[in-house]
Structure formats: structure tokens, C-alpha cells
Scaffold this active site. Structure first.
Site: not given
Ligand code: NAP
Length: 258
Positions: A150, A163
Site C-alpha cells: 500500500s 492498516y
Molecule cells: P476490497 O474490494 O475490499 O477487496 C478485499 C478482498 O479481500 C475481498 O476479496 C475480500 O473478500 C477479501 N478478504 C477480506 N477479508 C477476508 C478474509 N477474512 N478471508 C478471505 N478474504 C478476505 O478491496 P481492494 O481494494 O480490492 O483490496 C485488495 C488489497 O489491496 C487489500 O490487501 C488492500 O489493502 C490492498 N490495497 C487497496 C488499495 C485501494 O486503494 N483500494 C490501495 C492499496 C492497497 P470479501 O469480498 O469476502 O470481503
């Protein structure tokens, strides 16, 4: 990357199997589809239905397996690797993408919000990487771990203490595992997405002031889309990155350059 398979295109993933956690939506789904387009079979791990991702991967013609698992604990870790290998006979790439965020002022932050985030974002990522590496060593194969970091692997942020701790931890862990495993044929790297339009950032995008402030700082002038990460993921999953170890690669529209 794989022994005995000669490829003209160093980015070709045909014949390889990639495990992607949190692949039902957002960044994980974008990465799963990009790896599938490059030829990899996808073992999609998560706690929610994988139907949409299954459909998108099917369009690429790549094999697809959904694995039901809640990564809030490390209990399913061994089974994720076992199910993948039973399905395809191999596991070549692990994308540790599943992650959560909890927002509150640090002065009020609860132990529950600390543990929940650290368990998914850091503890499960480490133990899944460990189980994956054990499988690679047992099989005598090379492999690629891609952790999702991140901007808060580099910066402090506000109101997201667990986080920031988890994502700073994942960058350190990426370096440590690279140091231990590079000579064993396992590349460990991370991708640091900038600000992407997913469920994770919905609260920020719905806050007019935060949304305007964030957009004003992104040189590319827009939020990232999950498909913007595909190229970096394919690179780090492929033999094109065989001598790349321990990096956390920002894909951020220029955010950190500002
Ligand atoms: P998201 O749409 O909220 O996706 C998160 C994913 O993680 C979903 O598939 C979720 O499944 C899964 N997850 C959460 N808790 C879980 C658990 N206990 N067991 C299994 N799966 C679980 O957000 P995203 O932005 O795509 O995030 C993906 C990654 O990118 C994360 O590590 C996040 O920190 C990172 N990230 C995101 C951003 C951003 O700007 N969006 C920036 C930097 C890093 P469910 O749908 O079932 O909850």
C-alpha cells in the site's frame, strides 16, 4: 520460470497455476484476470462467492478453481495449498491480496480492530507464503510470491493504525522472505497500489474533501482501476522478473513521486 519449459515470451504464464486470495472483487479480481489472460490457471481464494471472477477467467480460456476460505485465521492455509495442488498438480504463484481496513482515531482504536486487520493482512499472508514455499521446496520448483502492499507501506496515513502497521509490515516481510528464499528459486516481491476505486476506498471516495484532496495529489489525475495493476502482477509472476527480489513496486499514478 518453470523447469523444462522454454518460452519465447518471458511474460507468458501458460501452464502455471496462480493462487490469488480475495479474488472475488476489486484488486484481487483484476489481478486474477490479468494472470489468466497471460495464461495462468487461477485458484481463487476467498470467503465470498467467486462467480463473477469465474466468468471473467472463463472468457480468457484459463482453468479456474474457487477455494472457500476465511483468512481471518490461519486455519485454512494448509488446505488452500493442498486443494490447489490436487486440482492442477502444482502451485507456481501466490498473490497475497486479501485485506481489510478499519478506520478510527488512534486515541480510540480498539484491540478488535487491531487484531482483525493484522490477522488478515499480515499473519495469514505470512503463513500462506510459508505453506506455499514449503510446497515449492518439496516439489523442487521455483515460484513467485506477490504481496499486496500500500502507499501506507511508505507513508503514515491517518486513522488507520492497524492498516498502516500491517502494510508497513508486509513491505518488511517481503524483504525478509526475499533474503531467505531468493537462493531457493523463490521470488518474493510486493505491489503497492496507490488509490484504487474498490470497496476498500469507498468511504474515502464518498467523503468529498478526502476525495478532492486525494485526486489533487495524483499526477495521473484519476483513481486507479483494478486492471491498472495487471501489468505489474504479470511481470512479477513471470520469468521476466526472475532476478527481481524484495521490491515493493508502487503502481500509483505517480502519487509517491509528488
Ligand atoms: P476490497 O474490494 O475490499 O477487496 C478485499 C478482498 O479481500 C475481498 O476479496 C475480500 O473478500 C477479501 N478478504 C477480506 N477479508 C477476508 C478474509 N477474512 N478471508 C478471505 N478474504 C478476505 O478491496 P481492494 O481494494 O480490492 O483490496 C485488495 C488489497 O489491496 C487489500 O490487501 C488492500 O489493502 C490492498 N490495497 C487497496 C488499495 C485501494 O486503494 N483500494 C490501495 C492499496 C492497497 P470479501 O469480498 O469476502 O470481503
Amino acid at each position: 520460470m518453470s523447469e523444462g519449459i522454454s518460452r519465447g515470451n518471458p511474460f507468458d504464464l501458460t501452464g502455471l497455476t496462480a493462487i490469488v486470495t480475495g479474488a472475488n472483487t476489486g484488486i484481487g479480481q483484476g489481478i486474477a484476470v490479468a494472470l489468466a489472460r497471460a495464461g495462468a490457471g487461477i485458484a481463487a481464494v476467498g470467503r465470498s462467492a467467486m462467480d463473477e471472477t469465474a466468468g471473467l477467467v472463463a472468457e480468457t480460456g484459463a482453468p479456474f478453481l474457487a477455494i472457500q476460505a476465511d483468512l481471518g485465521s490461519i486455519e485454512p492455509v494448509a488446505s488452500i495449498i493442498r486443494q490447489t495442488v490436487e486440482w492442477s498438480g502444482r502451485a507456481d504463484v501466490l498473490v497475497n491480496n486479501a485485506g481489510i481496513i478499519r478506520r478510527a482515531d488512534s486515541i480510540d482504536f480498539t484491540e478488535e480492530d487491531w487484531d482483525a486487520v493484522m490477522n488478515v493482512n499480515l499473519k495469514s499472508a505470512f503463513f500462506l507464503a510459508q505453506a506455499f514455499a514449503r510446497q515449492l521446496l518439496a516439489d523442487g520448483r521455483p515460484g513467485k510470491v506477490i504481496n499486496i502492499a500500500s502507499m501506507l507501506s511508505f507513508q503514515g496515513g491517518i486513522r488507520v493504525p492497524s492498516y498502516t502497521a500491517s502494510k508497513s509490515g508486509i513491505a518488511g516481510l517481503t524483504r525478509l522472505l526475499a533474503c531467505e528464499w531468493a537462493a531457493k528459486g523463490i521470488n518474493v516481491n510486493a505491489i503497492a497500489p496507490g488509490y484504487f476505486a474498490t470497496n476498500n476506498t469507498e468511504a474515502l471516495r464518498n467523503d468529498d474533501k478526502r476525495n478532492t484532496d486525494i485526486l489533487a495529489r495524483i499526477p495521473a489525475g484519476r483513481w486507479g482501476k483494478p486492471e491498472d495493476l495487471g501489468g505489474a502482477a504479470v511481470f512479477l509472476a513471470s520469468s521476466a522478473s526472475d532476478y527481481v527480489h524484495g521490491v515493493t513496486l508502487p503502481v500509483d499514478g505517480g502519487w509517491l513521486a509528488r
